[in-house]
Write an enzyme that holds these catalytic residues in place. Structure first.
Site: not given
Ligand code: SF4
Ligand code: SF4
Length: 331
Positions: A136, A190, A193, A196, A200, A224, A258
């Site tokens: 990390d 990906c 898709c 995500c 968010c 984030c 995801c």
């Molecule tokens: S949800 Fe997963 S597969 Fe879909 S775009 Fe985001 S990271 Fe890629």
């Molecule tokens: S706030 Fe950050 S961790 Fe939450 S869905 Fe968005 S990018 Fe992902």
């Protein structure tokens, strides 16, 4: 004298013995995907994480940390446990803590396992072996090396996704002077898709244009929830406070949604099993904890990074959002 007695296959065998679920090898050289890091920092996306700029030289070239470096051994450990995802919790009394923080602090767990692996490599590599382990914050762009080492591809949510295991794994590395056969990176799967990005809550996942070979998406850390709830000192931007919603520490939404995590690997390792009260706790149970009870709860936990004051600050946002306007008795 370089260590030439180790093979990639032997390293992977030793890594499994040391408790790692994934292991791959990348060449220790300037990787094209690192080129954008400097711009990302210059755009202000790193927020208060000044350690990223402070360790930029090491992050851009692993040979800064180990001048004789030839290979990077990237390892991963699945921390997912048999618990629901935050996006499926439908109980207004419960709040969310990032999955990786439910058990023991992964930094300590990985450091201990990396020490075991490093010792085994040093024994088998002989007197010429040199190696340096990292986890990390130690100054490596871990995801770039994990992808280069074939552990998975960096998805649009910027997590490394392994096609068999999903994305719930933590990463570590050993930089070494051993010349090992490098693995082939996994192809980005990906496709079209965008789950995500759509899920968010703060629209933190942004498309970017960068040098050839760099990632097409990035996360503006300053938007984030993982950054806002863990790293931000003082108050979170009022415009983003409503998005905190139920997130006390970190956020898993972009991994929960995801499709590659629908059948993600689950670990029965005791290190990752949720401590009492950390997997979707009741808000009321957390707000009434004394300092001593908090200290006991987050001892040797990744949650220590936020510290009690930030955890209580975030709980305050969550609690205030649940009372009637004007009823600020929970302040
Ligand atoms: S949800 Fe997963 S597969 Fe879909 S775009 Fe985001 S990271 Fe890629
Ligand atoms: S706030 Fe950050 S961790 Fe939450 S869905 Fe968005 S990018 Fe992902």
């Amino acid at each position: 004298m370089p260590a030439d007695t180790l093979t990639a296959a032997r390293v992977k065998y030793l890594a499994r013995d040391a408790g790692f679920d994934l292991c791959g090898i990348a060449r220790a050289e300037k990787h094209p995907k690192l080129a954008r890091l400097q711009d990302w920092i210059a755009l202000g996306y790193a927020g208060e994480m000044s350690y990223l700029a402070d360790s930029l030289a090491e992050r851009l070239d692993p040979r800064v940390a180990l001048p004789t470096a030839q290979s990077i051994i990237s390892v991963g450990v699945v921390y997912n446990t048999a618990q629901p995802y935050s996006t499926t919790i439908d109980d207004p009394d419960r709040v969310a803590i990032a999955r990786y923080a439910w058990g023991d602090d992964y930094h300590g767990v990985l450091r201990a396992r990396l020490r075991v692996l490093l010792a085994a490599l040093a024994t088998e590599g002989g007197p010429g072996f040199e190696g340096l382990s990292c986890v990390d914050v130690d100054g490596m762009q871990e995801r770039v090396w994990a992808e280069a080492a074939g552990l998975g591809w960096i998805g649009k949510n910027t997590c490394v996704i392994n096609p068999k295991l999903g994305s719930w794994f933590v990463l570590g590395e050993i930089i070494t002077n051993a010349e090992l056969d490098a693995d082939t990176p996994v192809v980005d799967q990906c496709g079209t898709c965008t789950r995500c990005i759509e899920a968010c809550p703060t629209q933190a996942i942004l498309p970017v244009t960068g040098p050839a070979g760099s990632e097409p998406y990035t996360v503006d850390a300053t938007r984030c929830l993982s950054y806002l709830t863990i790293e931000t000192r003082g108050e979170i931007d009022p415009a983003l406070q409503p998005a905190v919603s139920t997130h006390v520490f970190g956020c898993d939404i972009c991994q929960d949604v995801c499709p590659w995590n629908r059948k993600a690997a689950v670990s029965d390792d005791p290190a990752w099993q949720p401590r009492d009260g950390l997997a979707f706790p009741r808000l009321a149970d957390l707000t009434r904890l004394s300092d001593a009870e908090w200290s006991a709860l987050i001892k040797d936990s990744a949650m220590k990074r936020a510290g009690l004051s930030r955890l209580r600050r975030t709980l305050g946002y969550i609690a205030r959002a649940r009372v009637e306007p004007g009823a600020r008795g929970l302040d």
